[in-house]
Enzyme design. Sequence first.
Site, PDB file in Angstrom:
ATOM      1  N   GLY A  11       0.875  -1.227  -0.125  1.00  0.00           N
ATOM      2  CA  GLY A  11       0.044   0.043   0.053  1.00  0.00           C
ATOM      3  C   GLY A  11       0.941   1.271   0.124  1.00  0.00           C
ATOM      4  O   GLY A  11       2.081   1.181   0.974  1.00  0.00           O
ATOM      5  N   ALA A  12       0.632   2.145  -1.045  1.00  0.00           N
ATOM      6  CA  ALA A  12       1.454   3.174  -1.136  1.00  0.00           C
ATOM      7  C   ALA A  12       1.836   4.301   0.128  1.00  0.00           C
ATOM      8  O   ALA A  12       2.943   4.564   0.342  1.00  0.00           O
ATOM      9  CB  ALA A  12       1.199   4.093  -2.266  1.00  0.00           C
ATOM     10  N   ALA A  13       0.817   4.221   0.852  1.00  0.00           N
ATOM     11  CA  ALA A  13       0.945   5.116   2.022  1.00  0.00           C
ATOM     12  C   ALA A  13       1.741   4.398   3.158  1.00  0.00           C
ATOM     13  O   ALA A  13       2.525   4.820   3.741  1.00  0.00           O
ATOM     14  CB  ALA A  13      -0.418   5.649   2.555  1.00  0.00           C
ATOM     15  N   ARG A  24      10.414  -1.050  -4.621  1.00  0.00           N
ATOM     16  CA  ARG A  24       9.349  -1.337  -5.453  1.00  0.00           C
ATOM     17  C   ARG A  24       9.481  -0.050  -6.536  1.00  0.00           C
ATOM     18  O   ARG A  24       9.547   1.031  -5.851  1.00  0.00           O
ATOM     19  CB  ARG A  24       7.931  -1.530  -4.942  1.00  0.00           C
ATOM     20  CG  ARG A  24       7.854  -2.843  -4.098  1.00  0.00           C
ATOM     21  CD  ARG A  24       6.663  -3.082  -3.835  1.00  0.00           C
ATOM     22  NE  ARG A  24       5.442  -3.272  -4.780  1.00  0.00           N
ATOM     23  CZ  ARG A  24       4.157  -3.349  -4.448  1.00  0.00           C
ATOM     24  NH1 ARG A  24       3.654  -3.106  -3.261  1.00  0.00           N
ATOM     25  NH2 ARG A  24       3.492  -3.784  -5.433  1.00  0.00           N
ATOM     26  N   CYS A  75      -8.874  -2.800  -5.188  1.00  0.00           N
ATOM     27  CA  CYS A  75      -7.620  -3.147  -4.208  1.00  0.00           C
ATOM     28  C   CYS A  75      -7.935  -2.941  -2.893  1.00  0.00           C
ATOM     29  O   CYS A  75      -9.061  -2.860  -2.390  1.00  0.00           O
ATOM     30  CB  CYS A  75      -6.615  -2.495  -4.874  1.00  0.00           C
ATOM     31  SG  CYS A  75      -4.936  -3.177  -4.380  1.00  0.00           S
ATOM     32  N   ASP A 133      -1.080   5.192  -6.535  1.00  0.00           N
ATOM     33  CA  ASP A 133       0.333   5.125  -6.127  1.00  0.00           C
ATOM     34  C   ASP A 133       1.043   6.337  -6.501  1.00  0.00           C
ATOM     35  O   ASP A 133       2.137   6.487  -5.883  1.00  0.00           O
ATOM     36  CB  ASP A 133       0.565   3.733  -6.900  1.00  0.00           C
ATOM     37  CG  ASP A 133       0.037   2.521  -6.120  1.00  0.00           C
ATOM     38  OD1 ASP A 133      -1.011   2.205  -6.643  1.00  0.00           O
ATOM     39  OD2 ASP A 133       0.730   1.679  -5.309  1.00  0.00           O
ATOM     40  N   LYS A 172      -3.331   0.222  -8.860  1.00  0.00           N
ATOM     41  CA  LYS A 172      -3.456  -1.032  -9.072  1.00  0.00           C
ATOM     42  C   LYS A 172      -3.982  -1.666 -10.378  1.00  0.00           C
ATOM     43  O   LYS A 172      -4.898  -0.971 -10.887  1.00  0.00           O
ATOM     44  CB  LYS A 172      -4.400  -1.733  -7.837  1.00  0.00           C
ATOM     45  CG  LYS A 172      -4.333  -3.229  -7.876  1.00  0.00           C
ATOM     46  CD  LYS A 172      -3.135  -3.948  -7.966  1.00  0.00           C
ATOM     47  CE  LYS A 172      -2.193  -3.378  -6.845  1.00  0.00           C
ATOM     48  NZ  LYS A 172      -0.746  -3.903  -7.167  1.00  0.00           N
TER      49      LYS A 172
HETATM   50  P1  RI2 Z   1      -3.058   3.773  -0.069  1.00  0.00           P
HETATM   51  C1  RI2 Z   1      -1.736  -0.235  -3.498  1.00  0.00           C
HETATM   52  O1  RI2 Z   1      -0.534  -0.724  -4.056  1.00  0.00           O
HETATM   53  C2  RI2 Z   1      -2.863  -0.287  -4.380  1.00  0.00           C
HETATM   54  O2  RI2 Z   1      -2.455   0.075  -5.792  1.00  0.00           O
HETATM   55  C3  RI2 Z   1      -3.520   1.036  -3.862  1.00  0.00           C
HETATM   56  O3  RI2 Z   1      -4.646   1.586  -4.765  1.00  0.00           O
HETATM   57  C4  RI2 Z   1      -2.562   1.851  -3.381  1.00  0.00           C
HETATM   58  O4  RI2 Z   1      -1.364   1.299  -3.132  1.00  0.00           O
HETATM   59  C5  RI2 Z   1      -2.656   3.258  -2.421  1.00  0.00           C
HETATM   60  O5  RI2 Z   1      -2.915   2.624  -1.257  1.00  0.00           O
HETATM   61  P2  RI2 Z   1       0.041  -2.194  -3.682  1.00  0.00           P
HETATM   62  O6  RI2 Z   1       1.138  -1.831  -2.638  1.00  0.00           O
HETATM   63  O7  RI2 Z   1      -1.850   4.603   0.199  1.00  0.00           O
HETATM   64  O8  RI2 Z   1      -1.082  -3.235  -3.042  1.00  0.00           O
HETATM   65  O9  RI2 Z   1      -4.063   4.615  -0.230  1.00  0.00           O
HETATM   66  O10 RI2 Z   1       0.744  -2.953  -4.864  1.00  0.00           O
HETATM   67  O11 RI2 Z   1      -3.197   2.778   1.066  1.00  0.00           O
END
Ligand code: RI2
Length: 314
Positions: free
Chosen positions: A19-21, A57, A121, A190, A201
């Site tokens: 998750g990006a955050a 990543r 996602c 992202d 995603k």
């Molecule tokens: P928040 C995730 O990537 C998804 O693409 C999701 O929409 C995005 O990060 C943002 O997430 P992954 O790490 O920062 O699952 O809003 O590949 O939590």
Amino acid sequence: MFQIVEDAAKKIRTMEVRGAARIARFAAETLKLFAESINGDFDEKMKKAAEILLKTRPTAVSLYNSVNYVLRYEGENEEEKRKNAIKRAEEFIKWIETAHEKIGEIGARRIRRNSVVMTHCNSSAALAVIKEAFKQGKVKEVFATESRPRMQGHLTIKELNEEGIPATLIVDSAVRYFMDDVDCVIVGADTITANGALINKIGTSQIALAAKEARVPFMVAAETYKFSPKTLFGELVIIEERDASEVAPPEILSLKGVKVRNPAFDATPRDYIDVIITEIGAIPPEMAYLVIKERFGYAILEEGELKISPKHFD
Ligand code: RI2
């Protein structure tokens, strides 16, 4: 010495932390811990730690912005530099925390009473909006896609369920089938590029296309540290392609002449996006360039290397 950083990098690469955050926060926390442990050669060690984290990543710019923010520490000696790096890591973490609250508040205003919402996602920013809107009695039901191949949709369903929000899990290919029952789509990000495109995603762009065709508003919840200052300098976003074993079993992978591709993200053009909910307001995607200038005004090319530091933290 670099064990803390190597361990953290592994967790990001294998998506134990995802998750990006969350990735951005984890990177700031890791650099903080690492800075505390350094004894001598502070600059070189911090730079190497940053490189290790950045290699994990490539797509979510939140990781880059977080690492870059901490790395802009200043000081006359090692102690001062350490203190400043720790302070900056804490500032970035605070930025993440306060942004989510604001995004929830602003995004909830865009949701009408009795809405059926679709999400893709597992996005903490999109969920902040959905949860706040639900608290205000505006959300009737949420459709969550399973989000193959890593099934982050299951996390979303559990999170919604914990909040008592009526949730329905659907396969990714059922998006158009259910779109006619949906009042708005909200997804996370992202990366947002300088021209207002959304990198999110894999499958997001198909959902945006289906939403446009069905005249369903498509919203993005994105903290301003998801905006990419690098794209202002013409850099293209790298789309991470993950191992084929995530999407196909060995009997398929072993077939001669068959390729299996597994891109983790795709790009949604700005024309498909109604609004981007940030902590500084609900903005049209066309304004992405201005957000980057406002938040990352101190973006300069130094000896061919891009140095970026956000200006504001309110
Ligand atoms: P928040 C995730 O990537 C998804 O693409 C999701 O929409 C995005 O990060 C943002 O997430 P992954 O790490 O920062 O699952 O809003 O590949 O939590």
